[in-house]
Scaffold this motif. Structure first.
Motif, PDB file in Angstrom:
ATOM      1  N   MET B   1      55.974  14.053 -23.550  1.00 49.13           N
ATOM      2  CA  MET B   1      55.701  14.293 -25.416  1.00 49.13           C
ATOM      3  C   MET B   1      56.998  14.706 -25.547  1.00 49.13           C
ATOM      4  SD  MET B   1      53.382  14.311 -26.934  1.00 49.13           S
ATOM      5  CE  MET B   1      52.880  15.100 -28.814  1.00 49.13           C
ATOM      6  N   ASN B   2      57.256  15.543 -24.812  1.00 55.26           N
ATOM      7  CA  ASN B   2      58.783  16.158 -25.512  1.00 55.26           C
ATOM      8  C   ASN B   2      59.745  15.003 -25.673  1.00 55.26           C
ATOM      9  OD1 ASN B   2      58.577  19.081 -24.872  1.00 55.26           O
ATOM     10  ND2 ASN B   2      59.589  18.947 -23.389  1.00 55.26           N
ATOM     11  N   LYS B   3      59.757  14.169 -24.999  1.00 57.59           N
ATOM     12  CA  LYS B   3      60.692  13.045 -25.194  1.00 57.59           C
ATOM     13  C   LYS B   3      60.511  12.338 -26.488  1.00 57.59           C
ATOM     14  CE  LYS B   3      62.249  10.199 -21.211  1.00 57.59           C
ATOM     15  NZ  LYS B   3      61.967   8.497 -20.588  1.00 57.59           N
ATOM     16  N   GLU B   4      59.132  12.168 -26.755  1.00 59.89           N
ATOM     17  CA  GLU B   4      59.122  11.947 -28.406  1.00 59.89           C
ATOM     18  C   GLU B   4      59.665  12.381 -29.605  1.00 59.89           C
ATOM     19  OE1 GLU B   4      57.745   8.567 -29.038  1.00 59.89           O
ATOM     20  OE2 GLU B   4      56.553   9.033 -31.310  1.00 59.89           O
ATOM     21  N   LYS B   5      59.126  13.809 -28.892  1.00 60.58           N
ATOM     22  CA  LYS B   5      59.750  14.516 -30.618  1.00 60.58           C
ATOM     23  C   LYS B   5      60.599  15.179 -30.046  1.00 60.58           C
ATOM     24  CE  LYS B   5      56.442  17.824 -31.249  1.00 60.58           C
ATOM     25  NZ  LYS B   5      55.573  19.396 -31.137  1.00 60.58           N
ATOM     26  N   ASN B   6      62.135  14.849 -29.401  1.00 61.80           N
ATOM     27  CA  ASN B   6      63.248  14.762 -28.809  1.00 61.80           C
ATOM     28  C   ASN B   6      64.100  13.277 -29.452  1.00 61.80           C
ATOM     29  OD1 ASN B   6      65.333  16.089 -28.399  1.00 61.80           O
ATOM     30  ND2 ASN B   6      65.798  14.349 -26.430  1.00 61.80           N
ATOM     31  N   GLU B   8      62.603  12.043 -31.836  1.00 62.14           N
ATOM     32  CA  GLU B   8      62.270  11.915 -33.851  1.00 62.14           C
ATOM     33  C   GLU B   8      62.946  13.033 -34.121  1.00 62.14           C
ATOM     34  OE1 GLU B   8      58.363  13.720 -34.272  1.00 62.14           O
ATOM     35  OE2 GLU B   8      57.041  11.775 -33.610  1.00 62.14           O
ATOM     36  N   LYS B   9      63.172  13.783 -33.318  1.00 62.85           N
ATOM     37  CA  LYS B   9      64.537  15.325 -33.622  1.00 62.85           C
ATOM     38  C   LYS B   9      66.174  13.950 -34.079  1.00 62.85           C
ATOM     39  CE  LYS B   9      66.987  19.205 -33.417  1.00 62.85           C
ATOM     40  NZ  LYS B   9      68.286  18.756 -33.298  1.00 62.85           N
ATOM     41  N   ASN B  10      65.728  13.396 -32.866  1.00 65.27           N
ATOM     42  CA  ASN B  10      67.526  12.429 -32.603  1.00 65.27           C
ATOM     43  C   ASN B  10      67.204  11.644 -33.871  1.00 65.27           C
ATOM     44  OD1 ASN B  10      68.816  14.194 -31.130  1.00 65.27           O
ATOM     45  ND2 ASN B  10      67.214  12.423 -29.304  1.00 65.27           N
TER      46      ASN B  10
END
Lengths: 161, 274
Positions: B1-6, B8-10
């Motif tokens: 999940m964190n990977k996904e959010k990361n 998206e931010k990038n």
């Protein structure tokens, strides 16, 4: 026909959006200039009012995506190499997060718009479907595959590093 | 999940670096301004052409209406009723003006506007009022005036043809200046000429005195004064020698007036008389 003031406002407001869509599809500055002129001239010539600012933005995105598609498809372009391409350097990609930008640029054409609209503009699959004139399920499929391709590429880059 | 959010931010960070360059925006704006102005400029010739066409149309219409509606010649008809018909360049009656109350009555009975003047004259002569006057021994003077001599003569010839069947109608031609003088005295041309003739014999006479007199009465007055004058003063005026004595029915061959210096031709009807 819209006034010069309205045209300038639209260029200031949507210039960045149009520029980003051009960047993911096109490889040189001259084509980007062409698209800018095409999109905003269409805007100037459009007399029907927009229902809302969101409607206006969605219209600009659709016209830009279609103009890019038309440019890439054109027979003349597919058979020739413009002087601009030979003379000018390809557009520069910013150094920060260049891996993501390069990964998006490397995607097949049909995945570029959905992935940009979803991750940057924040549109849902349904909205993307409306803007690009595609079925919502098709958009889901495109997004899933694009995400997979990006992941593969970015992980590969990370491993290389 | 964190990977996904990361991711998206990038992704957002990566794309938010991309901006439309100022040069690109300026170039697009100037292109659009050029296109907008070109469209505006293009629309002008059409507007100008339309405006020019409208002006031309208005000018032609106004010119045509002016040509049609402005009288070029006048036919003055005097019995007792005094009428003046304005004739345009196309031989149509465009105005009917009366110079006394009888003339006013007659004008109201006539519907001759826009008729050919020959027809109008026929119509006028066939009116009962006019017929009654003529049958009663009145004299009728028809005087044609116009700025174009040729046209005036042509009208006079036609008028003479029209009135050929009546023995107590006389036809004359006058000129437009004389007609204006007549109008300034409030008289029709025919009566004004009779008035001038009378005035040479009796200088005290005024236009008001004769306005409502019939041509027969004026003619009789002239004849009376003449017969008196010839007896006592042989060279009263140039006219008196010309205007030999005669009764109303057999007047002089030349109808000279005190305005004898003015140009006015004499075309006489059946019996060369007023």
């Amino acid at each position: 026909m819209r006034s010069e003031e309205e045209a300038n406002r639209a260029v200031d407001l949507y210039g960045d959006t149009v520029r980003r869509i051009c960047m993911i599809h096109l490889k040189n500055r001259a084509d980007t200039e062409d698209i800018f002129q095409t999109v905003f001239l269409k805007y100037v010539l459009r007399t029907a009012p927009f229902e809302s600012p969101e409607h206006e933005k969605a219209w600009i995105i659709r016209v830009t995506a279609n103009a890019c598609k038309d440019l890439l498809r054109s027979f003349f372009r597919s058979r020739t190499v413009s002087l601009d391409v030979l003379i000018e350097k390809p557009q520069e990609i910013p150094e920060d997060h260049s891996d993501i930008l390069e990964a998006v640029l490397a995607l097949p054409e049909k995945y570029k718009d959905p992935i940009y609209l979803h991750y940057y503009e924040g549109y849902t699959a349904e909205e993307i479907g409306q803007i690009l004139g595609k079925n919502t399920n098709t958009v889901y499929t495109l997004l899933t595959r694009a995400r997979q391709m990006l992941k593969t590429r970015l992980e590969g880059v990370a491993e290389d590093e | 999940m964190n990977k996904e959010k990361n991711f998206e931010k990038n992704f957002r960070d990566a794309f938010s670096q991309i901006h439309a360059e100022d040069g690109l925006k300026a170039q697009t704006k100037s292109y659009l301004a050029q296109q907008i102005n070109k469209k505006k400029r293009h629309s002008f010739p059409v507007l100008q052409a339309a405006a020019a066409a409208a002006c031309l149309f208005a000018a032609v219409s106004a010119g045509g209406a002016w040509l049609y509606l402005s009288p070029a010649s006048y036919i003055s008809i005097d019995i007792n009723p005094s009428l003046e018909l304005g004739i345009n360049r196309f031989d149509r009656v465009v105005s009917v003006e009366s110079f006394n109350s009888n003339g006013q009555d007659l004008a109201e009975q006539l519907d001759i506007r826009y008729m050919d003047y020959s027809d109008a004259l026929e119509e006028l002569l066939s009116k009962q009022t006019v017929e009654a006057y003529l049958a009663d021994g009145a004299v009728m003077a028809v005087t044609v005036a116009g700025s174009d001599e040729e046209k005036t003569n042509q009208i006079l010839e036609n008028v003479e043809t029209c009135t050929a069947g009546h023995s107590n109608i006389s036809c004359h031609s006058g000129d437009i200046e004389e007609m204006h003088e007549a109008h300034s005295e409030g008289l029709s041309l025919g009566k004004y000429r009779a008035y001038l003739e009378l005035k040479t014999l009796d200088p005290t006479v005024t236009p008001d005195d004769i306005r409502d007199l019939s041509m027969r009465e004026i003619r009789d007055l002239i004849d009376d004064l003449k017969s008196t004058d010839t007896g006592k003063d042989e060279d009263n005026t140039g006219n008196s020698s010309e205007n030999g004595a005669g009764n109303a029915g057999s007047g002089p061959k030349e109808n000279g007036t005190s305005a004898g210096s003015k140009r006015h031709g004499h075309r006489h009807g059946a019996d060369n008389n007023w």
